[in-house]
Design an enzyme around this catalytic site. Structure first.
Site, PDB file in Angstrom:
ATOM      1  N   ILE A 549       0.756  -1.268  -0.072  1.00 56.42           N
ATOM      2  CA  ILE A 549      -0.031  -0.187  -0.039  1.00 56.42           C
ATOM      3  C   ILE A 549       1.002   1.359   0.030  1.00 56.42           C
ATOM      4  O   ILE A 549       0.486   2.500  -0.091  1.00 56.42           O
ATOM      5  CB  ILE A 549      -0.942   0.046   1.095  1.00 56.42           C
ATOM      6  CG1 ILE A 549      -0.312  -0.207   2.397  1.00 56.42           C
ATOM      7  CG2 ILE A 549      -2.136  -0.842   1.016  1.00 56.42           C
ATOM      8  CD1 ILE A 549      -1.169   0.118   3.777  1.00 56.42           C
ATOM      9  N   GLY A 550       2.241   1.106   0.311  1.00 52.65           N
ATOM     10  CA  GLY A 550       2.927   2.235  -0.007  1.00 52.65           C
ATOM     11  C   GLY A 550       4.403   2.006   0.372  1.00 52.65           C
ATOM     12  O   GLY A 550       4.936   0.867   0.634  1.00 52.65           O
ATOM     13  N   ILE A 551       5.215   3.089   0.456  1.00 59.00           N
ATOM     14  CA  ILE A 551       6.630   2.907   0.523  1.00 59.00           C
ATOM     15  C   ILE A 551       7.050   3.768   1.972  1.00 59.00           C
ATOM     16  O   ILE A 551       6.678   5.015   1.882  1.00 59.00           O
ATOM     17  CB  ILE A 551       7.263   3.340  -0.475  1.00 59.00           C
ATOM     18  CG1 ILE A 551       7.134   2.612  -1.825  1.00 59.00           C
ATOM     19  CG2 ILE A 551       8.952   3.242  -0.163  1.00 59.00           C
ATOM     20  CD1 ILE A 551       7.708   1.253  -1.780  1.00 59.00           C
ATOM     21  N   GLY A 552       7.585   3.064   2.673  1.00 51.54           N
ATOM     22  CA  GLY A 552       8.029   3.937   4.044  1.00 51.54           C
ATOM     23  C   GLY A 552       9.511   4.176   3.957  1.00 51.54           C
ATOM     24  O   GLY A 552      10.037   3.804   2.958  1.00 51.54           O
ATOM     25  N   GLU A 553       9.882   4.611   5.039  1.00 53.05           N
ATOM     26  CA  GLU A 553      11.473   5.002   4.940  1.00 53.05           C
ATOM     27  C   GLU A 553      12.277   3.841   5.211  1.00 53.05           C
ATOM     28  O   GLU A 553      13.429   3.888   4.363  1.00 53.05           O
ATOM     29  CB  GLU A 553      11.566   5.772   6.436  1.00 53.05           C
ATOM     30  CG  GLU A 553      12.843   6.658   6.396  1.00 53.05           C
ATOM     31  CD  GLU A 553      12.824   7.237   7.926  1.00 53.05           C
ATOM     32  OE1 GLU A 553      12.102   7.458   8.435  1.00 53.05           O
ATOM     33  OE2 GLU A 553      14.107   7.380   8.153  1.00 53.05           O
ATOM     34  N   GLY A 555      11.024   0.518   3.904  1.00 56.80           N
ATOM     35  CA  GLY A 555      10.951  -0.409   3.169  1.00 56.80           C
ATOM     36  C   GLY A 555       9.113  -0.494   2.797  1.00 56.80           C
ATOM     37  O   GLY A 555       8.697   0.556   3.190  1.00 56.80           O
ATOM     38  N   VAL A 557       5.220  -0.723   2.587  1.00 55.48           N
ATOM     39  CA  VAL A 557       4.204  -1.095   3.584  1.00 55.48           C
ATOM     40  C   VAL A 557       3.152  -1.700   3.011  1.00 55.48           C
ATOM     41  O   VAL A 557       2.515  -1.610   2.035  1.00 55.48           O
ATOM     42  CB  VAL A 557       3.552   0.439   4.083  1.00 55.48           C
ATOM     43  CG1 VAL A 557       2.434   0.357   5.143  1.00 55.48           C
ATOM     44  CG2 VAL A 557       4.736   1.213   4.642  1.00 55.48           C
ATOM     45  N   LYS A 575       4.718  -3.107   8.224  1.00 57.77           N
ATOM     46  CA  LYS A 575       5.917  -2.418   7.552  1.00 57.77           C
ATOM     47  C   LYS A 575       7.017  -3.063   7.677  1.00 57.77           C
ATOM     48  O   LYS A 575       7.442  -3.906   8.702  1.00 57.77           O
ATOM     49  CB  LYS A 575       6.309  -1.048   8.668  1.00 57.77           C
ATOM     50  CG  LYS A 575       5.382  -0.042   8.324  1.00 57.77           C
ATOM     51  CD  LYS A 575       6.059   1.066   9.252  1.00 57.77           C
ATOM     52  CE  LYS A 575       5.057   2.231   9.228  1.00 57.77           C
ATOM     53  NZ  LYS A 575       5.775   3.523  10.083  1.00 57.77           N
ATOM     54  N   ASP A 668       7.730  15.369  14.796  1.00 58.58           N
ATOM     55  CA  ASP A 668       7.276  15.168  13.437  1.00 58.58           C
ATOM     56  C   ASP A 668       5.640  15.246  13.246  1.00 58.58           C
ATOM     57  O   ASP A 668       5.387  14.396  12.552  1.00 58.58           O
ATOM     58  CB  ASP A 668       7.950  14.211  12.866  1.00 58.58           C
ATOM     59  CG  ASP A 668       8.034  14.421  11.125  1.00 58.58           C
ATOM     60  OD1 ASP A 668       7.580  15.426  10.645  1.00 58.58           O
ATOM     61  OD2 ASP A 668       8.479  13.541  10.523  1.00 58.58           O
TER      62      ASP A 668
HETATM   63  O1  ACK Z   1      -1.456   7.938   2.613  1.00 58.06           O
HETATM   64  P1  ACK Z   1      -1.146   6.270   2.485  1.00 58.06           P
HETATM   65  O2  ACK Z   1      -2.192   5.233   1.943  1.00 58.06           O
HETATM   66  O3  ACK Z   1      -0.906   5.877   4.008  1.00 58.06           O
HETATM   67  O4  ACK Z   1       0.281   5.932   2.201  1.00 58.06           O
HETATM   68  C1  ACK Z   1       1.166   5.678   3.247  1.00 58.06           C
HETATM   69  C2  ACK Z   1       2.268   4.478   3.141  1.00 58.06           C
HETATM   70  O5  ACK Z   1       1.397   3.332   4.124  1.00 58.06           O
HETATM   71  C3  ACK Z   1       3.311   4.853   3.560  1.00 58.06           C
HETATM   72  O6  ACK Z   1       3.615   5.226   4.785  1.00 58.06           O
HETATM   73  C4  ACK Z   1       0.326   3.957   4.459  1.00 58.06           C
HETATM   74  N1  ACK Z   1       0.178   3.495   5.875  1.00 58.06           N
HETATM   75  C5  ACK Z   1       1.101   3.434   6.752  1.00 58.06           C
HETATM   76  N2  ACK Z   1       0.779   2.908   8.030  1.00 58.06           N
HETATM   77  C6  ACK Z   1      -0.737   2.398   7.603  1.00 58.06           C
HETATM   78  C7  ACK Z   1      -1.544   1.914   8.378  1.00 58.06           C
HETATM   79  N3  ACK Z   1      -1.511   1.485   9.686  1.00 58.06           N
HETATM   80  N4  ACK Z   1      -2.726   1.445   7.761  1.00 58.06           N
HETATM   81  C8  ACK Z   1      -2.901   2.061   6.426  1.00 58.06           C
HETATM   82  N5  ACK Z   1      -2.227   2.689   5.769  1.00 58.06           N
HETATM   83  C9  ACK Z   1      -0.930   3.035   6.479  1.00 58.06           C
HETATM   84  C10 ACK Z   1       0.112   5.511   4.481  1.00 58.06           C
END
Ligand code: ACK
EC number: 2.7.10.1
Length: 910
Positions: A549-553, A555, A557, A575, A668
């Protein structure tokens, strides 16, 4: 007219013999007007083009096209199903050639498809009523000296009444003794044009004077400025010679100065642009400024309307007026004043006025669709009345189709009530439903899609009050989330039960965290020991990853499911730490889990556990359906009520209060680090420590600081405290109220630091109540000890949300409008809530005992009241449910207004 290239366009047909015709008709006032019309609704595949003459760009980078037109409702034309359309397309073509005879259609670029807000129908008596639509579109034009516009009809019945093309400028202005020239706005809707000012006569530069010209023609963020030369003093934006003693004696003997300053004459060329129930007024500066430069404008109107950016003290020649009644006549006055004007109001010769009628407005989208009694072939749907009906709702239209068929084939059902029994569906099939309301002004927009699947059982599987309803979150503006699989349903249902009372209870548990203080995981010698102290180790086989669903710092997500023994499967976010990490990266990555694992609060993201014993290393948290707050708000721009936005802010501050009570400083806090679940609950996340410990050298450190969100003392000398988190919270408030706008837009970090240092603060976002902006300004106090604590902010927001039990000053001694606050005694009314008084005022006193017995004794408790709640305590009549819900909304809004008035009275400018 300044800021506009007002053009009467001559429209010329691209090809002869096509459908567009030039026709003279009478307008509403029986004045003959020339129009272009087309009405080829019987034949399929229409493509009829009409284009303008060449329009010079005159230095503009973005042009606005205002089209007035009428459009015939296809339903009113018999026998045209399938061929009749209710839209047309607007195109442009940039060119240096002002006399192109033939432009190939494929050379035109599309600006937009234009649909009518109101179509017109033939009424029974055979008398046509014409309703005018006004639509404005804008497009960037930067490549050639001018452009052509074109209209493509695709089979509609349209009359084009007028086309106006204009661009915007920031008008000549003097700030901090520097003159800024009339400046065209930038090419993009978010661009800021940086302009350098020049010092006024007899002054010199103190620091380079700069301002930004915003896309709306407003000057923003003055930086730097000039100072008067020795022997001169600043007066009304200019430098005037100081009087010598000889001047003084001369002055004393003269009774009249030779050329005294005078009040200005009236503003000129006031024009209005009506868009449904709001109006933009624009005017030009007076002919005579009275020998001064400190001109300010004041707008006036009768009735309860909202002026933005403000009603008086306007420096720019533009104001927006909103919250007008639909289809109502208004007169607006613009007065000009300067430093020598007398009294508080402009006299007739100093003002100009315009009278106009607002349009009818279609109802807002339907929200909160619920499904019940789902069988293999049938479902019962019910929904709430739109927030803004803007008239009497005549009927609702339900459109539905099989999801995999998309909208290729759909069915329509009409009903006068807020429910519909849909039959004849296929079993085990996912259907998509949309509902819209119709008033005399036409159809509103369809609700967001509502999806669900029929099942395989002949009898309702889910049908009783206790666990039956698929409750979809209602978001004003019509965002409805999709629920498809049974698993999702279960989760959502659990969360659907979320109530304020429950949240309060959960919060209460945390009111006294006692001596529990957050432990810095870096104080542990062995980082794994810290992780296992605060986080549960999860076996990777219990995790089922579904998608990225996304990229974190560190790796990816992902989202997926977690099934722990003896527990129900839950949806989680995962994550992971990318391969090839160093020891330090692993430690930093896991430090987030060690921190998160110490928290337990409804507004802090919950840690489910970690995977450290096999690769990849993972952190598992609760899943937040709506992702990060800034992206979520941008996606739903303008769709929430103020109360909903304040509700989100309340959640965030409640989480921050918990963190600061535990002596944790976030460092932050920003909307991107807040996550939102399907119930709109906001939770603080991102407890990574890497940014804090990365590199202790000052320079490297500063580059890692999120400048726009960080308090000046934290930027300057790393003073991170709960008070610096408060500063960031103020920025989050601004992000939320502006639906995810970037703080300080595209200003550079250096300019932000400079502007803040000079006392500049972000202006109130559009439609932001003054009291909320005041709270932001408090969070941005330069001296950190003057900023409010999170406990104080929480109390203030609670006061805004709750009905007041404290003194509220009222403006007059009149009986309250039935906003349901009971006034008791005295000239300074104390508003006291009484459920009895409220129900009586809305004619619902028969429910007094029912509501009281169910614990709804304060406005606070009513805040979460839903249709389901009412049904479950025995208030089942839909019209009664509607009336009660609408009234609760009204109470809250009126309360917001009163608080706002009170804050305005006591406001001190920064
Ligand atoms: O805006 P987003 O869809 O929400 O894209 C970022 C991405 O992962 C990178 O951080 C999503 N994300 C992070 N933690 C969670 C979580 N607990 N539940 C759903 N989405 C998350 C975040």
């Amino acid at each position: 007219f300044r800021g506009r290239m007002a053009l009467d366009l001559r429209l010329s047909q691209v090809r002869t013999g096509v459908a567009w015709e030039e026709v003279s008709i009478m307008d509403e006032k029986n004045i003959p007007i020339r129009t272009y019309q087309v009405c080829n609704v019987m034949e399929p595949s229409q493509s009829n083009w009409l284009r303008t003459d060449w329009i010079p760009r005159s230095g503009a980078q973005r042009i606005y096209v205002e089209i007035k037109f009428t459009l015939r409702d296809c339903n009113s034309l018999p026998g045209v199903t399938g061929t009749c359309k209710e839209t047309f397309n607007l195109y442009y073509y940039e060119s240096n050639n002002d006399r192109e005879h033939y432009i190939r259609e494929s050379n035109f670029l599309k600006i937009d498809t234009v649909a009518a807000d109101e179509s017109f129908t033939q009424v029974d008596i055979g008398d046509r009523i014409m309703k005018l639509n006004t639509e404005v579109r804008n497009v960037k034009v930067t490549t050639r000296k001018g452009f052509y516009l074109a209209f493509q009809d695709v089979g509609a019945c349209i009359a084009l009444i007028s086309v106006r093309v204009f661009y915007k400028t920031c008008p000549l202005s003097i700030r901090n003794l520097a003159t800024f020239p009339d400046t065209n706005t930038g090419a993009d809707t978010s661009s800021l044009v940086e302009v350098r000012g020049s010092c006024v006569n007899q002054s010199e530069e103190r620091e380079e004077p700069k301002m930004y010209c915003g896309a709306d023609g407003e000057w923003l963020v003055p930086i730097g400025g000039c100072v008067c030369n020795p022997g001169y003093e600043e007066k009304g934006g200019a430098c005037q010679a100081l009087l010598t003693s000889a001047d003084i004696s001369k002055c004393c003997t003269e009774t009249q100065p030779k050329t005294p300053n005078k009040p200005p004459s009236a503003p000129q060329q006031l024009i209005s642009e009506v868009n449904e129930t709001s109006v933009v007024l624009e005017w030009s500066a007076p002919l005579r400024l009275g020998g001064r430069t400190d001109i300010r404008y004041k707008a006036g109107s009768l009735g309860d309307v909202l002026f933005s950016p403000q009603q008086s003290g306007l420096g720019a020649t533009r104001v927006c007026v909103s919250e007008l009644q639909a289809h109502t006549r208004y007169t607006f006055t613009i007065g000009a004043r300067n430093g020598v004007s007398q009294g508080h109001t402009a006299r007739a010769r100093e003002s100009v006025s315009v009278t106009l009628t607002t349009n009818q407005a279609a109802p807002s989208p339907v929200t909160s669709i619920q499904a019940s009694d789902v069988t293999r072939h049938d479902v019962s749907l019910a929904w709430q009345q739109p927030d803004r009906a803007n008239g009497v709702i005549l009927e609702y239209e339900v459109k539905y189709y099989e999801k995999n068929q998309k909208e290729r084939s759909y069915r329509i059902m009409k009903t006068a009530s807020r429910s519909a029994d849909i039959t004849g569906l296929n079993p085990l099939t996912v259907y998509v439903f949309h509902v819209r309301a119709r008033t005399a002004a036409g159809y509103g927009e369809f609700s967001a899609p509502f999806e669900f699947s029929t099942n395989s059982d002949p009898l309702p599987l889910i049908g009783n009050a206790a666990n039956s309803t698929l409750l979809l979150l209602s978001i004003s503006g019509g965002v409805v989330l999709l629920l498809i699989s049974t698993t999702v349903f279960i989760i959502s249902h659990r969360r659907g039960q979320y109530s304020k009372a429950k949240q309060d209870l959960e919060e209460e548990k945390h009111l006294n965290p006692g001596v529990r203080i957050y432990v810095d995981p870096f104080t542990y010698e062995d980082p794994d020991q810290a992780v296992h102290e605060f986080a549960k180790e999860i076996d990777a086989s219990n995790i089922h990853i579904e998608k990225v669903i996304g990229i974190g710092e560190f790796g990816e997500v992902c989202s997926g499911c977690l099934r722990l023994q003896g527990k129900r499967e839950i949806y989680v976010a995962i994550k992971s730490l990318k391969a090839g990490y160093t020891d330090k990266q692993r430690r930093d990555f896991l430090s987030e889990a060690s921190i998160m694992g110490q928290f337990d609060h409804p507004n802090i993201i919950r840690l489910e556990g970690v995977v450290t014993r096999c690769k990849p290393v993972m952190i598992i948290t609760e899943y937040m359906e709506n992702g990060s707050l800034n992206t979520f708000l941008r996606k739903h721009d303008g769709q929430f009520t103020v109360i909903q936005l304040v509700g989100m802010l309340r959640g965030i501050v409640s989480g921050m209060k918990y963190l600061s009570d535990m002596s944790y400083v976030h460092r932050d806090l920003a909307a991107r680090n807040i996550l939102v679940n399907s119930n709109l609950v906001c939770k603080v996340s991102d407890f990574g420590l890497s940014r804090v410990l990365e590199d202790e050298s000052e320079a490297a450190y500063t580059t890692q600081i999120p400048i726009r969100w960080t308090a000046p003392e934290a930027i300057a000398y790393r003073k991170f405290t709960p008070a610096s988190d408060t500063w960031s919270y103020g920025v989050v408030m601004w992000e939320v109220m502006s639906y995810g706008e970037r703080p300080y837009w595209d200003m550079s970090n250096q300019d932000v630091i400079k502007a803040i240092d000079e006392g500049y603060r972000l202006p109130p976002p559009m439609d932001c109540p003054v009291c909320l902006h005041q709270l932001m300004l408090d969070c941005w106090q330069r001296d950190r000890i003057h900023r409010p604590s999170f406990t104080q902010i929480l109390n203030i927001l609670d006061k805004l949300i709750r009905n007041p039990t404290t003194t509220l000053r009222r403006t007059g001694g009149e009986r309250p409008v039935p906003t349901l606050l009971e006034p008791v005694g005295g000239p300074e009314f104390v508003s006291v809530w009484s459920v009895e008084y409220w129900l009586q005022a809305i004619g619902m006193d028969m429910y007094r005992d029912t509501l009281t017995a169910a614990g709804y004794t304060s406005p606070d408790s009513l805040l979460t009241l839903t249709q389901q709640d009412m049904a479950s305590i025995g208030i089942v009549t839909p019209s009664h449910q509607d009336q009660i819900l609408a009234s609760v909304q009204q109470v809250l809004l009126s309360h917001m207004q009163q608080i706002e008035e009170q804050m305005q009275d006591s406001m001190v400018p920064v």
